[in-house]
Scaffold this motif. Structure first.
Motif, PDB file in Angstrom:
ATOM      1  N   THR A 287       6.384   8.326  -4.626  1.00  0.00           N
ATOM      2  CA  THR A 287       5.521   7.478  -5.273  1.00  0.00           C
ATOM      3  C   THR A 287       4.297   6.907  -4.512  1.00  0.00           C
ATOM      4  O   THR A 287       3.359   6.843  -5.062  1.00  0.00           O
ATOM      5  N   LYS A 288       4.585   6.397  -3.180  1.00  0.00           N
ATOM      6  CA  LYS A 288       3.706   5.915  -2.434  1.00  0.00           C
ATOM      7  C   LYS A 288       2.933   7.026  -2.011  1.00  0.00           C
ATOM      8  O   LYS A 288       1.692   6.848  -1.862  1.00  0.00           O
TER       9      LYS A 288
ATOM     10  N   ASN B  61      -3.412  -1.442  13.312  1.00  0.00           N
ATOM     11  CA  ASN B  61      -3.087   0.019  13.016  1.00  0.00           C
ATOM     12  C   ASN B  61      -2.745   0.245  11.551  1.00  0.00           C
ATOM     13  O   ASN B  61      -1.831   1.220  11.424  1.00  0.00           O
ATOM     14  N   VAL B  62      -3.134  -0.351  10.340  1.00  0.00           N
ATOM     15  CA  VAL B  62      -2.720  -0.355   9.168  1.00  0.00           C
ATOM     16  C   VAL B  62      -2.890   0.991   8.437  1.00  0.00           C
ATOM     17  O   VAL B  62      -1.951   1.599   7.961  1.00  0.00           O
ATOM     18  N   ASP B  63      -3.902   1.647   9.020  1.00  0.00           N
ATOM     19  CA  ASP B  63      -4.042   3.119   8.397  1.00  0.00           C
ATOM     20  C   ASP B  63      -2.988   3.934   9.108  1.00  0.00           C
ATOM     21  O   ASP B  63      -2.427   4.967   8.322  1.00  0.00           O
ATOM     22  N   PHE B  64      -2.316   3.866  10.167  1.00  0.00           N
ATOM     23  CA  PHE B  64      -1.315   4.699  10.948  1.00  0.00           C
ATOM     24  C   PHE B  64      -0.101   4.483   9.976  1.00  0.00           C
ATOM     25  O   PHE B  64       0.774   5.201   9.491  1.00  0.00           O
ATOM     26  N   PHE B  65       0.243   3.156   9.719  1.00  0.00           N
ATOM     27  CA  PHE B  65       1.171   2.697   8.986  1.00  0.00           C
ATOM     28  C   PHE B  65       1.126   2.989   7.432  1.00  0.00           C
ATOM     29  O   PHE B  65       2.207   3.068   6.985  1.00  0.00           O
ATOM     30  N   ASN B  66       0.047   2.846   6.780  1.00  0.00           N
ATOM     31  CA  ASN B  66      -0.238   3.655   5.635  1.00  0.00           C
ATOM     32  C   ASN B  66       0.362   5.072   5.506  1.00  0.00           C
ATOM     33  O   ASN B  66       0.586   5.557   4.285  1.00  0.00           O
ATOM     34  N   VAL B  67       0.317   5.762   6.420  1.00  0.00           N
ATOM     35  CA  VAL B  67       0.867   7.161   6.375  1.00  0.00           C
ATOM     36  C   VAL B  67       2.211   7.417   6.883  1.00  0.00           C
ATOM     37  O   VAL B  67       3.053   7.992   6.348  1.00  0.00           O
TER      38      VAL B  67
END
Length: 167
Positions: free
Chosen positions: A33-34, A74-80
């Motif tokens: 879903t994410k 580093n939210v972009d990394f955690f978003n993946v």
């Protein structure tokens, strides 16, 4: 005695199969879903940091510091990492492949969510994940680990007996 039951009993393997399928489904659907709908952890992370204050904070200071110093920048990394981590944990549990690793990573993610102040289904998933970890190989006897684990053990032993340096 209970640990022996979880690790050795054929009936326990059947019960663990259903626990594994349930957890795997929860993880894979959450991750998928994410992945398909887009995911941004920034609001969640900011909210967790905000919950680190007050008389009875839901988030401990040391965890809020980790979120502020590491996760938010580093939210972009955690978003993946989060959606794909959830998806692969679920896939491993559903297939019964690298089951103990998948269960361990699932428990670690559940604890990260708990540390961030989210209860929801996380405590139940931690308990079920711990049962799978304690059961070890028996949790995956009805799954691909039945073939993967012996294959890996055989090939690891073969490679360990070979010398690293040749003269």
């Amino acid at each position: 005695m209970f640990v022996h039951f979880l690790r050795e009993n054929k009936a326990a393997a059947g019960i663990l199969f259903f626990i594994r399928i349930y957890l795997g489904y929860q993880w894979v659907t959450s991750g998928w879903t994410k992945i398909t709908n887009g995911f941004d952890a920034n609001g969640f992370l900011q909210g967790a940091v905000a919950n680190a204050s007050g008389e009875h904070p839901a988030v401990q200071g040391w965890w809020a510091t980790f979120l502020e110093v590491t996760a938010i920048p580093n939210v972009d990394f955690f978003n993946v990492l989060i959606p794909w981590g959830e998806f692969f944990v679920g896939l491993g549990l559903l297939l019964g492949t690298f089951t103990t690793l998948a269960a361990l990573m699932g428990v670690i993610m559940n604890f990260a969510f708990l540390f961030s102040g989210t209860t929801s289904t996380n405590p139940m998933m931690v308990i079920l994940g711990m049962l799978l970890l304690i059961a070890g190989y028996n949790a995956a006897k009805i799954g691909f680990d039945r073939w993967v684990v012996p294959y890996l053990k055989k090939n690891i032993k073969t490679h360990q007996s070979k010398p690293i340096f040749h003269h």
